[in-house]
Design an enzyme around this catalytic site. Structure first.
Site, PDB file in Angstrom:
ATOM      1  N   CYS A  79      45.476  34.522  58.781  1.00  0.00           N
ATOM      2  CA  CYS A  79      46.591  35.262  59.387  1.00  0.00           C
ATOM      3  C   CYS A  79      46.064  36.501  60.135  1.00  0.00           C
ATOM      4  O   CYS A  79      45.482  36.369  61.198  1.00  0.00           O
ATOM      5  CB  CYS A  79      47.615  35.624  58.319  1.00  0.00           C
ATOM      6  SG  CYS A  79      49.272  35.917  59.004  1.00  0.00           S
ATOM      7  N   HIS A 166      48.980  30.578  55.570  1.00  0.00           N
ATOM      8  CA  HIS A 166      48.470  31.010  54.267  1.00  0.00           C
ATOM      9  C   HIS A 166      48.173  29.801  53.375  1.00  0.00           C
ATOM     10  O   HIS A 166      49.094  29.195  52.817  1.00  0.00           O
ATOM     11  CB  HIS A 166      49.479  31.940  53.579  1.00  0.00           C
ATOM     12  CG  HIS A 166      49.581  33.271  54.224  1.00  0.00           C
ATOM     13  ND1 HIS A 166      48.744  34.322  53.905  1.00  0.00           N
ATOM     14  CD2 HIS A 166      50.411  33.734  55.200  1.00  0.00           C
ATOM     15  CE1 HIS A 166      49.060  35.377  54.647  1.00  0.00           C
ATOM     16  NE2 HIS A 166      50.063  35.045  55.439  1.00  0.00           N
ATOM     17  N   GLU A 168      46.795  29.892  50.482  1.00  0.00           N
ATOM     18  CA  GLU A 168      46.796  30.272  49.072  1.00  0.00           C
ATOM     19  C   GLU A 168      48.144  30.085  48.398  1.00  0.00           C
ATOM     20  O   GLU A 168      48.223  30.039  47.167  1.00  0.00           O
ATOM     21  CB  GLU A 168      46.332  31.737  48.925  1.00  0.00           C
ATOM     22  CG  GLU A 168      47.255  32.788  49.514  1.00  0.00           C
ATOM     23  CD  GLU A 168      47.016  33.081  50.984  1.00  0.00           C
ATOM     24  OE1 GLU A 168      47.404  34.158  51.442  1.00  0.00           O
ATOM     25  OE2 GLU A 168      46.443  32.216  51.681  1.00  0.00           O
ATOM     26  N   SER A 220      45.368  46.631  20.180  1.00  0.00           N
ATOM     27  CA  SER A 220      46.823  46.675  20.283  1.00  0.00           C
ATOM     28  C   SER A 220      47.488  45.456  19.662  1.00  0.00           C
ATOM     29  O   SER A 220      48.699  45.432  19.496  1.00  0.00           O
ATOM     30  CB  SER A 220      47.232  46.754  21.757  1.00  0.00           C
ATOM     31  OG  SER A 220      46.910  45.534  22.420  1.00  0.00           O
ATOM     32  N   GLY A 221      46.690  44.437  19.343  1.00  0.00           N
ATOM     33  CA  GLY A 221      47.254  43.174  18.896  1.00  0.00           C
ATOM     34  C   GLY A 221      47.495  42.217  20.045  1.00  0.00           C
ATOM     35  O   GLY A 221      47.863  41.062  19.839  1.00  0.00           O
ATOM     36  N   GLY A 222      47.286  42.691  21.279  1.00  0.00           N
ATOM     37  CA  GLY A 222      47.503  41.863  22.453  1.00  0.00           C
ATOM     38  C   GLY A 222      46.262  41.102  22.871  1.00  0.00           C
ATOM     39  O   GLY A 222      45.189  41.201  22.264  1.00  0.00           O
ATOM     40  N   VAL A 223      46.408  40.345  23.951  1.00  0.00           N
ATOM     41  CA  VAL A 223      45.348  39.445  24.403  1.00  0.00           C
ATOM     42  C   VAL A 223      44.124  40.215  24.895  1.00  0.00           C
ATOM     43  O   VAL A 223      42.990  39.941  24.483  1.00  0.00           O
ATOM     44  CB  VAL A 223      45.877  38.518  25.531  1.00  0.00           C
ATOM     45  CG1 VAL A 223      44.746  37.651  26.077  1.00  0.00           C
ATOM     46  CG2 VAL A 223      47.011  37.646  25.016  1.00  0.00           C
ATOM     47  N   ASP A 224      44.332  41.194  25.781  1.00  0.00           N
ATOM     48  CA  ASP A 224      43.208  41.843  26.456  1.00  0.00           C
ATOM     49  C   ASP A 224      42.288  42.581  25.485  1.00  0.00           C
ATOM     50  O   ASP A 224      41.071  42.381  25.494  1.00  0.00           O
ATOM     51  CB  ASP A 224      43.714  42.811  27.524  1.00  0.00           C
ATOM     52  CG  ASP A 224      44.538  42.123  28.602  1.00  0.00           C
ATOM     53  OD1 ASP A 224      44.412  40.894  28.733  1.00  0.00           O
ATOM     54  OD2 ASP A 224      45.305  42.800  29.291  1.00  0.00           O
ATOM     55  N   SER A 225      42.863  43.436  24.641  1.00  0.00           N
ATOM     56  CA  SER A 225      42.012  44.199  23.723  1.00  0.00           C
ATOM     57  C   SER A 225      41.349  43.284  22.701  1.00  0.00           C
ATOM     58  O   SER A 225      40.208  43.516  22.289  1.00  0.00           O
ATOM     59  CB  SER A 225      42.818  45.296  23.023  1.00  0.00           C
ATOM     60  OG  SER A 225      43.790  44.755  22.149  1.00  0.00           O
ATOM     61  N   SER A 226      42.033  42.206  22.316  1.00  0.00           N
ATOM     62  CA  SER A 226      41.466  41.286  21.320  1.00  0.00           C
ATOM     63  C   SER A 226      40.281  40.509  21.884  1.00  0.00           C
ATOM     64  O   SER A 226      39.266  40.323  21.205  1.00  0.00           O
ATOM     65  CB  SER A 226      42.548  40.317  20.828  1.00  0.00           C
ATOM     66  OG  SER A 226      43.629  41.011  20.239  1.00  0.00           O
TER      67      SER A 226
END
Length: 508
Positions: A79, A166, A168, A220-226
């Site tokens: 584009c 585009h 994508e 935190s119990g979340g995905v990223d920190s775990s």
């Protein structure tokens, strides 16, 4: 070094989607703003120039040095990128008679590596106000549509391809084939960007970076920190010290459940119940921003206090992921909205700690894939996103332990029923909201005047946009009945059917 595709961002809303599509080919790529100096090193196998809200005809239009790339390695202009190459090399770009937006049928005019295997015609997605009216010298037309004569062209003396659509977005039905042709066949990238290779390379780099140093990580119990904890643990073992703070605003029994899950991962975790400190700080606050600031301040105080018990720590681990990195160095300049829990309230400077971010090159779905390869418990990997301030921003009023307890019970019924009925994994995010209104009800022979709970459930790919979930009526009826019958203080349940935009996923 990991070979990669370099994506130069001119500000398009679709730039991250280009990166996602390249990553889906198991090829590593990075997004760099056009206005940040970047070195094209030997590990860069090709360059993609993104779209842009700007016009190449504007005096302030984004500019780059094409001599750094054209003729030296493959280039794909998308584009704005295509229009920029056309204009810079002597072609002509003019305003379209009509804004070219939406689906179009692309006819292939000449065989090329880029369009190999695509049908003719094939559906593509247009989104531009300018159009290329004449090609530069040495360019050959390879595709067009009924309204756009120069929808795709190639420079004859280099592997430079330009397209005015585009690939994508999903509306370009064979866009993934086009990108595969460019990345794999033209750029000759090896498809080795996968969880196992990422884990091996990251762990080796962490060992070299950290040595025998101690690292503190807030969980935190979340995905990223775990997942960040899983990688750091694999690299440095017991030198990783994790802190999991109960702010009193977690879901029902979540503190104990998450601590148990972390024991399964053999993590060195200290659980801290600081709920009373958070409740004290939240007293009298009903404004969302005031609540967030109070929670952030107490978190820093508690985290710092616990961190001082770990002697000799030199690093602070964080679960920063790639969208946070992109946002903080965007085309528009440093973002003011990068997630505050990834900055941990200035703790690194205050405690003189260096930062280590093992996930900073990954998108959310890639984090989950790496987590699965690390055998992180499924109940953590599959967990819905949960706001950093917790239930404080799902209580639309001031915060008391009594309100939190009511909301925890209602939320637990909602989430557990979704799991029982097989709906939890179909949903991006779900939760209950405690509304600041009371309504009249009848229970038995008595009139009641009690609180209202709102249920919220959405589907989304990345949280940027979201649609409300059409949960079957019979399931909603069961959830409502359970909440009203089992949770004292609730006599009415409603369901939020707002999409984002205009509504946000969370209410505050």
């Amino acid at each position: 070094m990991q070979e990669q595709i370099l994506i130069l961002d001119f500000g398009s809303q679709y730039t991250q989607l280009i990166a996602r599509r390249v990553r889906e080919l198991n090829v590593y790529c990075e997004i760099h703003p056009f206005n940040h100096p970047v070195k094209i090193t030997g590990n860069v196998k090709g360059v993609i120039l993104s779209g842009s809200p700007s016009s190449v005809r504007d005096a302030q239009a984004p500019q780059i040095d094409l001599e750094l790339m054209i003729g030296k390695l493959p280039v794909l202009g998308v584009c704005y990128g295509a229009q920029y190459i056309a204009q810079k090399l002597g072609g002509n770009v003019m305003p379209s008679e009509h804004r070219e937006y939406g689906r179009a049928m692309l006819d292939i005019r000449k065989e090329s590596k880029l369009l190999h295997g695509l049908h003719s015609p094939t559906q593509v997605w247009m989104s531009h106000a300018d159009t290329i009216t004449s090609l530069p010298s040495g360019a050959e037309l390879i595709a067009g549509t009924n309204n756009i004569a120069h929808a795709a062209f190639k420079l004859e003396d280099s592997e430079t391809y330009c397209i005015q659509f585009h690939p994508e977005v999903t509306h370009t039905t064979e866009g993934s084939t086009l990108l595969k042709n460019f990345v794999i066949d033209i750029c000759k990238c090896v498809q080795d960007w996968n969880p196992d290779n990422f884990i091996h390379e990251t762990v080796e780099n962490l060992k070299q970076q950290l040595g025998d140093d101690k690292v503190i990580l807030g969980l935190s119990g979340g995905v990223d920190s775990s997942v960040a904890a899983g990688l750091l643990h694999k690299a440095i073992g017991k030198n990783l010290h994790c802190i999991f703070i109960d702010n009193g605003l977690l879901r029902l029994n979540e503190f104990d459940k998450v601590l148990e899950a972390y024991k399964e991962m053999d993590l060195n975790v200290v659980g801290v119940d600081a709920s009373s400190q958070f409740y004290n700080a939240l007293k009298g606050h009903s404004d969302p921003e005031a609540k967030r600031k109070a929670i952030g301040r107490v978190f820093v105080e508690v985290f710092e206090q616990e961190s001082h018990k770990i002697e000799g720590a030199k690093w602070l681990g964080q679960g920063t992921i790639y969208p946070d990195v992109i946002e903080s160095v965007s085309v528009k300049g440093p973002s003011a909205t990068i997630k505050s829990h990834h900055n941990v309230g200035g703790l690194p400077e205050k405690m003189k700690l260096k930062i280590v971010e093992p996930l900073r090159s990954l998108f959310k779905d890639e984090v989950r894939r790496v987590g699965a390869a690390l055998h992180i418990p499924a109940n953590i990997l599959g967990r819905h996103p949960f706001p950093g301030p917790g239930l404080a921003i799902r209580i639309i009023d001031d915060i008391t332990p009594e309100k939190v307890h009511v909301l925890q019970q209602a939320d637990d019924i909602f989430i557990s029923t979704l799991r029982e009925k097989g709906w939890y994994d179909k949903i991006w995010q779900a939760g209950a909201i405690f509304l600041p209104v009371k309504s009249v009800g009848v229970m038995g022979d008595e009139r009641t005047y009690e609180n209202v709970i709102c249920l919220r459930a959405v589907t989304s790919l990345d949280g940027m946009t979201a649609d409300w979930v059409h949960i079957p009526y019979e399931i909603l009826a069961e959830i409502s009945s359970k909440i009203i019958n089992r949770v004292k203080g609730i006599n009415r349940v409603v369901y939020d059917i707002s999409s984002k935009p205009p509504a946000t996923i969370e209410w505050e």
